[in-house]
Scaffold this motif. Structure first.
Motif, PDB file in Angstrom:
ATOM      1  N   MET A  32       0.821  -1.196   0.000  1.00  0.00           N
ATOM      2  CA  MET A  32       0.000   0.000   0.000  1.00  0.00           C
ATOM      3  C   MET A  32       0.860   1.253   0.000  1.00  0.00           C
ATOM      4  O   MET A  32       0.427   2.267  -0.506  1.00  0.00           O
ATOM      5  N   GLU A  33       2.035   1.164   0.562  1.00  0.00           N
ATOM      6  CA  GLU A  33       2.919   2.333   0.569  1.00  0.00           C
ATOM      7  C   GLU A  33       3.228   2.785  -0.859  1.00  0.00           C
ATOM      8  O   GLU A  33       3.198   3.972  -1.172  1.00  0.00           O
ATOM      9  N   ARG A  34       3.496   1.813  -1.732  1.00  0.00           N
ATOM     10  CA  ARG A  34       3.791   2.141  -3.135  1.00  0.00           C
ATOM     11  C   ARG A  34       2.582   2.780  -3.801  1.00  0.00           C
ATOM     12  O   ARG A  34       2.717   3.766  -4.532  1.00  0.00           O
ATOM     13  N   VAL A  35       1.400   2.253  -3.550  1.00  0.00           N
ATOM     14  CA  VAL A  35       0.170   2.815  -4.136  1.00  0.00           C
ATOM     15  C   VAL A  35       0.003   4.261  -3.701  1.00  0.00           C
ATOM     16  O   VAL A  35      -0.217   5.143  -4.532  1.00  0.00           O
ATOM     17  N   ARG A  36       0.124   4.513  -2.429  1.00  0.00           N
ATOM     18  CA  ARG A  36      -0.101   5.875  -1.918  1.00  0.00           C
ATOM     19  C   ARG A  36       0.970   6.850  -2.388  1.00  0.00           C
ATOM     20  O   ARG A  36       0.674   7.997  -2.712  1.00  0.00           O
ATOM     21  N   THR A  37       2.209   6.398  -2.481  1.00  0.00           N
ATOM     22  CA  THR A  37       3.286   7.259  -2.969  1.00  0.00           C
ATOM     23  C   THR A  37       3.040   7.650  -4.423  1.00  0.00           C
ATOM     24  O   THR A  37       3.117   8.828  -4.783  1.00  0.00           O
ATOM     25  N   LEU A  38       2.729   6.669  -5.252  1.00  0.00           N
ATOM     26  CA  LEU A  38       2.487   6.964  -6.671  1.00  0.00           C
ATOM     27  C   LEU A  38       1.234   7.804  -6.856  1.00  0.00           C
ATOM     28  O   LEU A  38       1.189   8.681  -7.720  1.00  0.00           O
ATOM     29  N   LEU A  39       0.226   7.570  -6.037  1.00  0.00           N
ATOM     30  CA  LEU A  39      -0.991   8.374  -6.099  1.00  0.00           C
ATOM     31  C   LEU A  39      -0.678   9.831  -5.783  1.00  0.00           C
ATOM     32  O   LEU A  39      -1.124  10.739  -6.491  1.00  0.00           O
ATOM     33  N   ASP A  40       0.111  10.071  -4.754  1.00  0.00           N
ATOM     34  CA  ASP A  40       0.487  11.438  -4.383  1.00  0.00           C
ATOM     35  C   ASP A  40       1.322  12.117  -5.461  1.00  0.00           C
ATOM     36  O   ASP A  40       1.260  13.328  -5.634  1.00  0.00           O
ATOM     37  N   GLN A  41       2.107  11.326  -6.198  1.00  0.00           N
ATOM     38  CA  GLN A  41       2.961  11.886  -7.250  1.00  0.00           C
ATOM     39  C   GLN A  41       2.223  12.041  -8.577  1.00  0.00           C
ATOM     40  O   GLN A  41       2.770  12.584  -9.529  1.00  0.00           O
ATOM     41  N   GLY A  42       0.987  11.566  -8.645  1.00  0.00           N
ATOM     42  CA  GLY A  42       0.177  11.756  -9.844  1.00  0.00           C
ATOM     43  C   GLY A  42       0.448  10.776 -10.963  1.00  0.00           C
ATOM     44  O   GLY A  42       0.172  11.068 -12.125  1.00  0.00           O
ATOM     45  N   TYR A  43       0.961   9.602 -10.641  1.00  0.00           N
ATOM     46  CA  TYR A  43       1.274   8.607 -11.656  1.00  0.00           C
ATOM     47  C   TYR A  43       0.169   7.555 -11.751  1.00  0.00           C
ATOM     48  O   TYR A  43       0.396   6.377 -11.535  1.00  0.00           O
ATOM     49  N   MET A  44      -1.065   7.986 -12.063  1.00  0.00           N
ATOM     50  CA  MET A  44      -2.180   7.063 -12.119  1.00  0.00           C
ATOM     51  C   MET A  44      -2.844   7.131 -13.491  1.00  0.00           C
ATOM     52  O   MET A  44      -3.105   8.218 -14.003  1.00  0.00           O
ATOM     53  N   LEU A  45      -3.091   5.959 -14.068  1.00  0.00           N
ATOM     54  CA  LEU A  45      -3.764   5.848 -15.359  1.00  0.00           C
ATOM     55  C   LEU A  45      -5.027   5.020 -15.192  1.00  0.00           C
ATOM     56  O   LEU A  45      -5.110   4.165 -14.317  1.00  0.00           O
ATOM     57  N   TYR A  46      -5.998   5.259 -16.058  1.00  0.00           N
ATOM     58  CA  TYR A  46      -7.217   4.460 -16.093  1.00  0.00           C
ATOM     59  C   TYR A  46      -7.282   3.753 -17.441  1.00  0.00           C
ATOM     60  O   TYR A  46      -6.974   4.359 -18.466  1.00  0.00           O
ATOM     61  N   THR A  47      -7.698   2.485 -17.440  1.00  0.00           N
ATOM     62  CA  THR A  47      -7.901   1.804 -18.721  1.00  0.00           C
ATOM     63  C   THR A  47      -9.133   2.406 -19.392  1.00  0.00           C
ATOM     64  O   THR A  47      -9.995   3.003 -18.727  1.00  0.00           O
ATOM     65  N   ASP A  48      -9.247   2.245 -20.703  1.00  0.00           N
ATOM     66  CA  ASP A  48     -10.378   2.814 -21.437  1.00  0.00           C
ATOM     67  C   ASP A  48     -11.718   2.253 -20.967  1.00  0.00           C
ATOM     68  O   ASP A  48     -12.694   2.973 -20.834  1.00  0.00           O
ATOM     69  N   ARG A  49     -11.755   0.962 -20.707  1.00  0.00           N
ATOM     70  CA  ARG A  49     -13.037   0.336 -20.371  1.00  0.00           C
ATOM     71  C   ARG A  49     -13.468   0.549 -18.925  1.00  0.00           C
ATOM     72  O   ARG A  49     -14.622   0.333 -18.569  1.00  0.00           O
ATOM     73  N   VAL A  50     -12.581   1.022 -18.074  1.00  0.00           N
ATOM     74  CA  VAL A  50     -12.901   1.132 -16.655  1.00  0.00           C
ATOM     75  C   VAL A  50     -13.972   2.188 -16.383  1.00  0.00           C
ATOM     76  O   VAL A  50     -14.749   2.061 -15.440  1.00  0.00           O
TER      77      VAL A  50
END
Length: 83
Positions: free
Chosen positions: A1-19
């Motif tokens: 979860m630490e990795r998820v929260r760090t990347l989320l704070d840094q703005g490195y999040m993508l969404y798939t087209d179908r999501v």
């Protein structure tokens, strides 16, 4: 979860087209997704899908499925509201 929260704070999040269609059916917004990623926990072992692991981040009310296609990227691939 630490990795998820760090990347989320840094703005490195993508969404798939179908999501987006999946989220619309579940009445979930991008804010809901971010809240689950900030407050949730990974309750089960990741599942291998092809060559990528999928992680299920859960709160009491929702689940968001993410993968890491690159070292510094979270990709949101699914999610739903729990009944």
């Amino acid at each position: 979860m630490e990795r998820v929260r760090t990347l989320l704070d840094q703005g490195y999040m993508l969404y798939t087209d179908r999501v987006w269609a999946v989220f619309e059916r579940s009445r979930m917004s991008s804010l809901d997704v971010e809240n689950v990623l900030r407050c949730g926990d990974i309750e089960q072992e990741p599942k291998l899908d092809g060559d990528t692991y999928r992680y299920f981040v859960e709160t009491q009310r929702m689940c968001v499925v993410v993968s890491f296609p690159e070292e510094k990227v979270i990709q949101v691939v699914g999610g739903w509201r729990k009944q």
